[in-house]
Enzyme design. Structure first.
Site, mmCIF file in Angstrom:
data_model
loop_
_atom_site.group_PDB
_atom_site.id
_atom_site.type_symbol
_atom_site.label_atom_id
_atom_site.label_comp_id
_atom_site.label_asym_id
_atom_site.label_seq_id
_atom_site.Cartn_x
_atom_site.Cartn_y
_atom_site.Cartn_z
ATOM 1 N N SER A 268 0.805 -1.220 0.000
ATOM 2 C CA SER A 268 0.000 0.000 0.000
ATOM 3 C C SER A 268 0.844 1.278 0.000
ATOM 4 C CB SER A 268 -0.903 0.019 1.234
ATOM 5 O OG SER A 268 -1.579 1.255 1.287
ATOM 6 N N THR A 313 -9.377 -1.456 3.750
ATOM 7 C CA THR A 313 -9.220 -1.947 2.381
ATOM 8 C C THR A 313 -9.526 -3.435 2.311
ATOM 9 O OG1 THR A 313 -7.786 -1.916 0.440
ATOM 10 C CG2 THR A 313 -6.700 -2.303 2.538
ATOM 11 N N LYS A 317 -13.929 -4.179 3.519
ATOM 12 C CA LYS A 317 -14.760 -2.993 3.302
ATOM 13 C C LYS A 317 -16.232 -3.222 3.662
ATOM 14 C CE LYS A 317 -11.923 -0.587 -0.076
ATOM 15 N NZ LYS A 317 -11.820 0.052 -1.369
ATOM 16 N N ASN A 338 -14.677 2.596 3.453
ATOM 17 C CA ASN A 338 -13.214 2.616 3.311
ATOM 18 C C ASN A 338 -12.574 3.581 4.306
ATOM 19 O OD1 ASN A 338 -13.676 5.186 2.182
ATOM 20 N ND2 ASN A 338 -11.961 4.967 0.780
ATOM 21 N N ASP A 353 -14.188 6.230 -1.755
ATOM 22 C CA ASP A 353 -13.784 5.672 -3.061
ATOM 23 C C ASP A 353 -14.606 6.294 -4.187
ATOM 24 O OD1 ASP A 353 -11.780 3.952 -2.217
ATOM 25 O OD2 ASP A 353 -13.168 2.303 -1.812
ATOM 26 N N ALA A 377 -17.342 -5.726 -11.907
ATOM 27 C CA ALA A 377 -18.511 -5.771 -11.012
ATOM 28 C C ALA A 377 -18.059 -5.998 -9.575
ATOM 29 C CB ALA A 377 -19.461 -6.880 -11.463
ATOM 30 N N GLY A 379 -15.853 -4.363 -5.985
ATOM 31 C CA GLY A 379 -16.075 -3.253 -5.056
ATOM 32 C C GLY A 379 -15.864 -1.898 -5.713
ATOM 33 N N GLY A 484 -5.531 6.088 -12.625
ATOM 34 C CA GLY A 484 -5.976 5.644 -11.301
ATOM 35 C C GLY A 484 -5.323 6.431 -10.180
HETATM 36 P P1 NAP Z 1 -12.653 -7.010 -7.108
HETATM 37 O O1 NAP Z 1 -13.770 -6.689 -6.185
HETATM 38 O O2 NAP Z 1 -11.868 -8.257 -6.910
HETATM 39 O O3 NAP Z 1 -13.212 -6.996 -8.628
HETATM 40 C C1 NAP Z 1 -12.371 -7.291 -9.683
HETATM 41 C C2 NAP Z 1 -13.136 -7.222 -10.998
HETATM 42 O O4 NAP Z 1 -12.190 -7.437 -12.050
HETATM 43 C C3 NAP Z 1 -14.219 -8.266 -11.133
HETATM 44 O O5 NAP Z 1 -15.349 -7.694 -11.710
HETATM 45 C C4 NAP Z 1 -13.596 -9.283 -12.081
HETATM 46 O O6 NAP Z 1 -14.537 -9.893 -12.932
HETATM 47 C C5 NAP Z 1 -12.721 -8.404 -12.938
HETATM 48 N N1 NAP Z 1 -11.624 -9.177 -13.527
HETATM 49 C C6 NAP Z 1 -10.568 -9.711 -12.908
HETATM 50 N N2 NAP Z 1 -9.784 -10.349 -13.793
HETATM 51 C C7 NAP Z 1 -10.385 -10.219 -15.001
HETATM 52 C C8 NAP Z 1 -10.066 -10.671 -16.320
HETATM 53 N N3 NAP Z 1 -8.947 -11.356 -16.566
HETATM 54 N N4 NAP Z 1 -10.899 -10.335 -17.342
HETATM 55 C C9 NAP Z 1 -12.020 -9.634 -17.097
HETATM 56 N N5 NAP Z 1 -12.397 -9.194 -15.876
HETATM 57 C C10 NAP Z 1 -11.584 -9.478 -14.841
HETATM 58 O O7 NAP Z 1 -11.561 -5.838 -7.103
HETATM 59 P P2 NAP Z 1 -11.775 -4.284 -6.754
HETATM 60 O O8 NAP Z 1 -11.644 -4.088 -5.294
HETATM 61 O O9 NAP Z 1 -12.983 -3.769 -7.433
HETATM 62 O O10 NAP Z 1 -10.455 -3.651 -7.426
HETATM 63 C C11 NAP Z 1 -10.327 -3.630 -8.826
HETATM 64 C C12 NAP Z 1 -9.125 -2.794 -9.219
HETATM 65 O O11 NAP Z 1 -9.301 -1.456 -8.776
HETATM 66 C C13 NAP Z 1 -7.824 -3.271 -8.618
HETATM 67 O O12 NAP Z 1 -6.869 -3.300 -9.642
HETATM 68 C C14 NAP Z 1 -7.476 -2.216 -7.595
HETATM 69 O O13 NAP Z 1 -6.079 -2.071 -7.468
HETATM 70 C C15 NAP Z 1 -8.095 -0.984 -8.208
HETATM 71 N N6 NAP Z 1 -8.444 0.048 -7.211
HETATM 72 C C16 NAP Z 1 -7.984 1.307 -7.411
HETATM 73 C C17 NAP Z 1 -8.330 2.295 -6.510
HETATM 74 C C18 NAP Z 1 -7.818 3.693 -6.702
HETATM 75 O O14 NAP Z 1 -7.913 4.485 -5.769
HETATM 76 N N7 NAP Z 1 -7.292 4.057 -7.856
HETATM 77 C C19 NAP Z 1 -9.159 2.036 -5.416
HETATM 78 C C20 NAP Z 1 -9.616 0.719 -5.256
HETATM 79 C C21 NAP Z 1 -9.262 -0.261 -6.162
HETATM 80 P P3 NAP Z 1 -15.347 -11.195 -12.490
HETATM 81 O O15 NAP Z 1 -16.562 -10.688 -11.760
HETATM 82 O O16 NAP Z 1 -15.666 -11.829 -13.788
HETATM 83 O O17 NAP Z 1 -14.441 -12.026 -11.643
#
Ligand code: NAP
Length: 522
Positions: A268, A313, A317, A338, A353, A377, A379, A484
């Site tokens: 982090s 995180t 969450k 968060n 977020d 789909a 968080g 991001g």
């Molecule tokens: P999450 O709840 O695990 O969701 C991940 C999503 O990615 C799911 O919808 C999943 O689809 C999809 N996915 C994963 N691998 C894939 C693939 N190979 N092809 C297509 N879809 C795929 O994760 P999250 O917490 O939402 O975080 C997602 C991203 O956001 C991370 O990379 C994280 O680092 C980033 N993030 C950034 C910030 C920021 O402040 N910039 C804040 C939070 C998170 P399925 O439903 O099909 O499994």
């Protein structure tokens, strides 16, 4: 000040280590006796680039006073780096305007005078550290006092005394020097080398040492017994908070300490960002990351330690909600927290977020009335859909797994498409919230480049790497892009605002995080 010694074996390695160390420390010490072929002007310039405020100490330690095995520069590159050659190097450091040059007391009065003249000639602000080391033992306190006076006599601005501790009691002799040095009004750096001398490294600063040495990661010590920067900061934090606890005449306000609760948290960048914010805002307090096994116990700890609040995180969450006293409306509607604010023992959950994402998008385009294709789909998708709809945006959701996508779309009342149908989608803005393209899979993108002209703006919530493949492809197609990093910084700024009631220095935080990400990528 915490000082990280740069003891790399080559100039290139030193440049890399400076880039890593300078932002994490108050000072760095360039050990020119160790860096083979060290190019001083280049190293000094790199330190300035890596962190404009970091203090620079230049040292060319005598082998007799060093425990480092490699002092090849003394043997060959600077053949005969006898006193004149060493003085030339330190004079060059003065000309470069470094903060400190370190010269051993054993080099004598004449050498120090020559440096002093050089400082005057150059009208430089460089200070002279006159140092003394014993790499084998700690002499008596009486002998240490004699050494202190000898350093003073040769013309020190600062005195550094570092013997080797064979026994824990040796620490006491060296630490007693601080009270003595005060009488002579001369700033002192004093501690013991060796594993038995560790406690002196921690206590020295509390007793008035100008600095203490620490390493970025264990294994990089220039002398045995050096702790990591993280451990040193934690010790000082504990020492400082204890001091406050024992002031009976003061009403003790809750110390504004904050913690990140997650598992894992090692990667982090929130501690870097939040500590920078607290420091820049003049708020005494510390933000640390905590890898949580038992969430209930962690929440009890926030109350018990009277912390100002916490970030939450993955994977807590949603789970954290049951341990809180209250929920802000947005967090409740989103079903995710968060941020926790501790108001005199009452814990309230918030979510920044969605705010971070909305703010990052608003910097580039209007949201109201525009169409958004949100990929994913999880968080983050949930925060994106919630925020965009709240601001009047029209959202289509696309996801790989149909059930998850349909469930989320159903909850927020937006249209859903399988991710495989992306070629049929046109929108004002595409937002990737999947983890596709996240380091180390930098070359992957969730959308073929040929389809990116379906969108005017393309955003990625991934910030490691800063420029994901998706963003690079989008830029090449002439789309406006949103990284991001912006969302990350804005969600952090939102947390600061909730904890302190004050605006965070967003531009500074963005630069701090960007710099670290650039370092990680190089
Ligand atoms: P999450 O709840 O695990 O969701 C991940 C999503 O990615 C799911 O919808 C999943 O689809 C999809 N996915 C994963 N691998 C894939 C693939 N190979 N092809 C297509 N879809 C795929 O994760 P999250 O917490 O939402 O975080 C997602 C991203 O956001 C991370 O990379 C994280 O680092 C980033 N993030 C950034 C910030 C920021 O402040 N910039 C804040 C939070 C998170 P399925 O439903 O099909 O499994």
């Amino acid at each position: 000040m915490i000082c990280i010694p740069i003891i790399s074996q080559t100039n290139d390695e030193a440049l890399r280590d400076i880039r890593r160390s300078a932002p994490a420390a108050d000072a760095i010490e360039l050990r020119m006796d160790v860096i083979e072929g060290g190019d001083l002007p280049m190293l000094v310039a790199e330190a300035g680039k890596a962190s404009p405020n970091v203090k620079i100490i230049v040292t060319c330690r005598r082998p007799e006073e060093s425990l480092l095995p490699s002092v090849r520069t003394l043997r060959d590159v600077n053949k005969g780096r006898t006193l004149p050659a060493k003085l030339l190097l330190l004079e060059q450091a003065v000309a470069l305007g470094v903060d400190f040059v370190d010269i051993e007391m054993a080099c004598g009065e004449e050498a120090v005078h020559r440096l002093r003249s050089s400082i005057r000639r150059q009208k430089s602000l460089t200070k002279i550290i006159v140092s003394w080391h014993d790499i084998d033992k700690t002499p008596s306190f009486a002998k240490l006092k004699t050494i202190f006076h000898a350093c003073l006599r040769v013309g020190a601005d600062l005195i550094k005394i570092v013997p080797y501790a064979r026994h824990r009691e040796d620490n006491l002799k060296v630490l007693a020097l601080f009270a003595y040095a005060k009488k002579w009004n001369c700033p002192l750096i004093a501690m013991c080398m060796g594993d038995e001398g560790r406690m002196s490294r921690v206590l020295a600063i509390s007793l008035g040492s100008v600095l203490t040495f620490a390493v970025l990661q264990s294994g990089g010590a220039s002398a045995p017994g050096q702790l990591t920067v993280g451990a040193m900061k934690e010790f000082h934090r504990l020492l400082e908070s204890d001091v406050r606890e024992y002031r009976p005449e003061m009403t003790i306000p809750a110390r504004p300490d904050f913690v990140l609760l997650g598992n894992p948290v090692g990667h982090s960048l929130s501690p870097l960002m939040h500590n920078q914010a607290l420091q820049a805002m003049g708020i005494e307090g510390h933000y640390s990351a905590c890898c949580v096994e038992d969430l209930r116990a962690a929440i009890t700890g926030i109350r018990g330690l009277k912390m100002g609040g916490a970030s939450v995180t993955i994977p807590f969450k949603t789970a954290v909600m049951e341990f809180l006293d209250d929920m802000d409306d947005d967090a409740a509607a989103l079903g995710a927290v968060n941020t926790i604010v501790n108001d005199r023992g009452r814990l309230t959950g918030f979510n920044t977020d969605w705010l971070g994402l909305v703010q990052a998008v608003k910097d580039r385009m209007e949201i109201a009335g525009k169409t958004f294709a949100v990929l994913g789909a999880g968080g983050t998708a949930r925060a994106a859909v919630y925020g965009l709809q709240k601001e009047g945006g029209r959202v289509f959701l696309l996801n790989r797994t149909l059930e998850k996508g349909q469930a989320l779309a159903g909850r927020f009342g937006c249209l859903f498409y399988p991710l495989s149908k992306i070629d049929e989608i046109y929108a004002d803005c595409l937002i990737n919230t999947t983890s596709v393209g996240l380091y180390p899979e930098n070359e992957k993108s969730p959308v073929p480049a040929s389809l990116l002209n379906h969108f005017e703006v393309v955003a990625d919530v991934i910030y490691n790497p800063l420029m994901t493949r998706l963003l690079r492809d989008a830029e090449a197609k002439g789309c406006k892009i949103i990284s991001g990093l912006d969302m990350f910084v804005y969600q952090g700024a939102g947390q600061i605002q909730l904890w302190t009631g004050r605006e965070a220095p967003v531009a500074l935080l963005r630069e701090t995080v960007r710099e670290r990400l650039n370092q990680l990528e190089s």
